[in-house]
Design a protein around this motif. Sequence first.
Motif, mmCIF file in Angstrom:
data_model
loop_
_atom_site.group_PDB
_atom_site.id
_atom_site.type_symbol
_atom_site.label_atom_id
_atom_site.label_comp_id
_atom_site.label_asym_id
_atom_site.label_seq_id
_atom_site.Cartn_x
_atom_site.Cartn_y
_atom_site.Cartn_z
ATOM 1 N N PRO B 334 0.838 -1.205 0.000
ATOM 2 C CA PRO B 334 0.000 0.000 0.000
ATOM 3 C C PRO B 334 0.875 1.258 0.000
ATOM 4 O O PRO B 334 1.970 1.267 0.560
ATOM 5 N N GLN B 335 0.368 2.286 -0.656
ATOM 6 C CA GLN B 335 1.133 3.540 -0.729
ATOM 7 C C GLN B 335 0.359 4.647 -0.016
ATOM 8 O O GLN B 335 -0.858 4.764 -0.172
ATOM 9 N N LEU B 336 1.085 5.438 0.768
ATOM 10 C CA LEU B 336 0.461 6.534 1.511
ATOM 11 C C LEU B 336 0.571 7.803 0.677
ATOM 12 O O LEU B 336 1.647 8.125 0.161
ATOM 13 N N LYS B 337 -0.547 8.511 0.556
ATOM 14 C CA LYS B 337 -0.524 9.772 -0.207
ATOM 15 C C LYS B 337 0.203 10.826 0.618
ATOM 16 O O LYS B 337 -0.123 11.043 1.792
ATOM 17 N N ILE B 338 1.215 11.437 0.013
ATOM 18 C CA ILE B 338 1.954 12.480 0.753
ATOM 19 C C ILE B 338 2.008 13.776 -0.040
ATOM 20 O O ILE B 338 1.839 13.804 -1.259
ATOM 21 N N THR B 339 2.241 14.837 0.708
ATOM 22 C CA THR B 339 2.453 16.143 0.093
ATOM 23 C C THR B 339 3.347 16.913 1.058
ATOM 24 O O THR B 339 4.036 16.296 1.879
ATOM 25 N N THR B 340 3.407 18.228 0.969
ATOM 26 C CA THR B 340 4.207 18.981 1.937
ATOM 27 C C THR B 340 3.326 20.001 2.632
ATOM 28 O O THR B 340 2.320 20.448 2.094
#
Lengths: 551, 365
Positions: B334-340
Amino acid sequence: MSSSPSTTPPAAPASTRAKPANKGEAAADYLDGRLGIYSLAKANLRKIFPDHWSFMLGEICLYTFVIIILTGVYLTLFFKPSMGEVVYNGSYAPLDGIRMSEAYASTLNISFEVRGGLLIRQIHHWAAIVFVAAMFVHMMRVFFTGAFRKPREINWVFGFLLLCLGFFDGFMGYSLPDDLLSGTGIRFMEGAVLAVPLVGTYIQMFLFGGEFPGTDIIPRFFTIHVLLIPGVMLGLLVAHLILVFYHKHTQWGGPGKTEKNVVGMPLMPVYMAKAGGFFFLVFGIIAMMSAVASVNPVWAYGPYRPDQVSTDAQPDWYMGFAEGLIRVMPGWEVRAWGHTLNLGVFIPLMLFPLVLVLIAAYPFIEGWIIGDKREHHILDRPRNVPVRTGLGAAWITLYVVLLIGGGNDLIATHFHLSLNDITYFVRVGSFVLPIAVFYITKRWCLGLQRRDKEKVLHGRETGVIKRLPHGEFIEVHAQLPQGALHTLTSHEQPQPLELPSEVDENGVARKVGLLTKTRAKLSEGYFGEGGQIPKPTVEEHQEITSGHGHH
Amino acid sequence: MSHDNISDDKLPEAHAASEGHGLPAVADDPFADPGLPAHEPRRTDIDERAAKRAERQVSLMFVTSMLATVGFIASYVAIKPDKLVYIFPLGHVSALNFALGMTLAVALFCIGAGAVHWARTLMSDVEMPAERHPIEADDEVRADVIQQFKTGAAESGFGRRKMIRNTMIGSMAMVPLAGVVLLRDLGPLPEKKLDHTGWIEATPAAPIRLVNMNTDEPMKAEDIAVGSLTFAKPGPSASRPNGLQDSDEDFQQAIAKDALMLIRIQPEDLKDEKSKNLGFEGVLAYSKICTHVGCPISLYEQQTHHALCPCHQSTFDLSDGARVIFGPAGHPLPQLKITTDTEGYLVATQDFTVPVGPSFWERSA
Ligand code: HEM
Ligand code: FES
C-alpha cells in the motif's frame, strides 16, 4: 506383620507370608501389600527386549524429552513471560539502555547473569532439536520396517501425535524470548492465521488479545509451551510406552525368531543398565554440544520490533518444510464480493497438515489394501516391501525438497544460484522428484530381492577368484549356512487380491464396486509381478544344489 | 573363511560333477529354522582376568564422572560469568559456559559409558526367547464381556427410556457451550481495526508529518536522496503530541502498521501514474510491512527500484506501484498519499486507502 490375630470374628484375611529376610524385602512387602508391586514386577522385571541399534531411536526421543523437561523447569525459575516494557541495563553492554520486553530482558539475564543459565538454555534448545529429529528418524524406522502393522497401529497414531505436538511446542518455545527472530516467527503465524477464510481475523484477535503484537501472546504461549502441550505429551508418551511394553517389541526375523516369541535379553539387569546408561550418554553428548556450539544467541538479534528484521530469519529445521511451502507458493489471491481469499498463504497452511497426515494415515491405508487381519511381530526388511519403501522414500524426498525451499535464500547465496531458479526447481521438484524417487527406490528394492535370491540359490560371493581348467575365471561361491538361508526366505510374500469373478455361480453378472476394483489394483501394485520377486523355493534350491542346475 | 575349505563342488560351473556330495543342510528343507544359535562366550565370560579388567574400567569411568562433577562445582564457583576464553576452533567463548558444559558432559557421559560397558562385558548376554500371546481375547472372554455389557446396559434402561437418554445427550452437548462462551473475552472483535493505521488521524486540515525513524526529525523532499531508503513513522498529531515514540505504551502495535519506507525515484522513471500522483516530486511513501505475512521490508536495490522482503523474498517494483514481481506476496505494498505542509515538510493528509500488511478475509480492496 505376619502373626495373625487369633479368632475374633469377623476375621480380616491375614497375611500368611513368611518373614522378610531383610529390610529391603520388608519394604517391598509393605509396598506390595498396598500397591501389588510383585504381580507387576513378575511380568516386567525380566521382560525380554530384542536388541537392534534402530530400537534405540525411540529411547533417544524419551531421553531428550526428559532432558527438555528438566532444563525447562529450571528456565521457568528465571524466565519472565511478560511483554511489559523495561529498559535494559544488565551486563550485556551492546544492549544497554535499550527498551525491550521483560521476556527478552529475562532471557538476557539467564544468558549473562545466571551462572550456568546459558548452558541450560542451550541444552534445552539442543535437546529440542535432537528430540524432533529423533522422533522423525524413529518414525521412519517404524515405517520402513512395517512395525506399525497390527497390533501397533494405535501406538503409531500416539507417536504421530507426539511428533506434531513436538513441532508446535518447539515453535512456541522459539517464540518466547521475544527477540527479533522469535517475533518474526510470531508475525509469520499471525499472517497465516489471517489467511484463514471467514474466521481468520477473529482467531487473530482472540489469540493476540487484540491487534498484533499486543501484550498477551507471550504469556499465552508460555502457558501452552510449558504446561498444556508438555502435559498432553507426557500422557501420550506414557501411553506409548505402556503399549510398547504390552505389545512386546517387534524383532527382526532370523533363526529362532518367530511371530510367537520375542528373543532378547531381560530388562533387569541388561536393559536397565544399557537403557539407563544410554540416557546419560545422550545427556552427556547434548551437554557437550551445548558447551561448544551456540544455538539461538538471542542477544545478537536484539529485541523484537515489528518494523525491524534480521536478514537470516530461519526457523528451527523441523519447521523448514512449512517455510518451504510458504516460500515457493505463488502469491495467489482471489478477490470477489468484497472479500479476499489468500490462497498464497492458505494453501500452504492446509498442505502442512496434509503432508503429515499422509504419513500418519499410511498404516491404515496399507492395512486396507492388503486386507491382512493378523498380528505382525517380525519386522519387514524394507527391500521386501518395495512399494511401501518407495512411498516412504518419496515422502522423505518431498520433505527435503520443501526444506530446500525453506532455505532458498541461504542456498542461493551459498551456491551462487538464482533465487528464481531454486523456487521453480522446488515448485516442479515437489511433484516430480517424489515420483522419481519412488520408482528408483522400488527398483532398487527389487534388485536387492534378486540379489538375496541369488545368494540363497548360488551362495555367497567369497571374493576368491578361481581359474577353471578351460581358462575361464569365476568367483567362488560358498553355500550360505542354514540360519542365513532361513533369514532370507522366511518372510511372507502376500499375493495380490483376486477380484471376484464378473459373474456369480448362477451366471448373474456381479457388480464389483469401484472401491473394490481400486483395492485390487493397488494390491496388484504391491504384490503383483512388478511389486516383488518371488522368493526362492525349496525345490529351486534343491535343483541347483543337487546339480540339475539350469546351465 | 579361508581358501581351503571352499571345495570345488560349490563352484557354480562344477555342480554337475558334484552329484552325490549333497550338503548336509539340504537334507529335507534347507530353509527350515535351525533355532537360536548357541551362545558364544565373551572373553570376560571365560577369562577372570579380562573380567577384572572390565570391572576396573567401569569403575574408572564412574570415578572420572565424580571428578568431573567436582570440576563442575569448582567452575561454577571460580569462573566469572563475563570471562571469555579463546578455544580453538571455537573462537572466543564464554569460559563459564564452556567449563560447566564440558564438565557436565564428562560427568554424565562417563556414567553412561560405565553402565553400558558393564552391561556389555559383565552382565549375561545370553539371548533367550519369551512367549508372545495374542493381544486379542479368546471368544469366550469376548462373549462374556459383551454379555456383561448388555446386562449393564439393560439395567440402566438407557436404550428403553428414550426421554432420559435424549435429555442426557442434550445436556451433555450443551454444557461445553459454557466453556466456549468463556473464551469470548480472549480478545476484541476485529471490526474495522485492520482496515486503518495510525495515519487515519491525518486530514488536509490537520496533516501529520513523516518523521525519520532514526533521527526523529521531520523531513523535506530534498532530504530523501535518490537511491536511498528512508524509514519513517508518524510525527505529532492530536493524540500523540510528540509523535509516535518507542516509549508509547502501544508503540509495538502502532509501528506494526504505521511504518513507512520512503524512496525517491526520478519522476520520469515512474511507470505507474496513480502511484506517481500519490507521491511528491518522486518521493514515494510505501508501507514497510510486507503484504505476504507481515515482515518488514528492508532491502532496496536502487538501480532496479526493487524492494525485497527478507523473510520469503517477495520482491516489489517500487517504480511501478510496488507491483509484486517475485515471491509469494499476493498484492502490492500500500502507498500513503503524501504532500508537503507550508514549511515544506513531508506530510500525510489521509490514511492508506487499503489495509496494510497481510491480507485477510474481510479485506475488500
Ligand atoms: C515423544 C516422542 C516419542 C517417544 C518418547 C517414543 C518412544 C518410543 C520407544 C522408547 C519405543 C520402543 C523402542 C523403539 O522401538 O524405538 C517406541 C516404539 C514405537 N514408536 Fe515411538 N516414540 C515417540 C514418537 C513416535 C512417533 C513420532 C511414532 C510414529 C508416528 C512412533 C511410533 C512407534 C511405534 C509404532 C512403536 C512400536 C515399535 C515396535 O514395537 O517395533 N513413536 N517409541
Ligand atoms: S513476509 Fe514478506 S515475503 Fe513473506
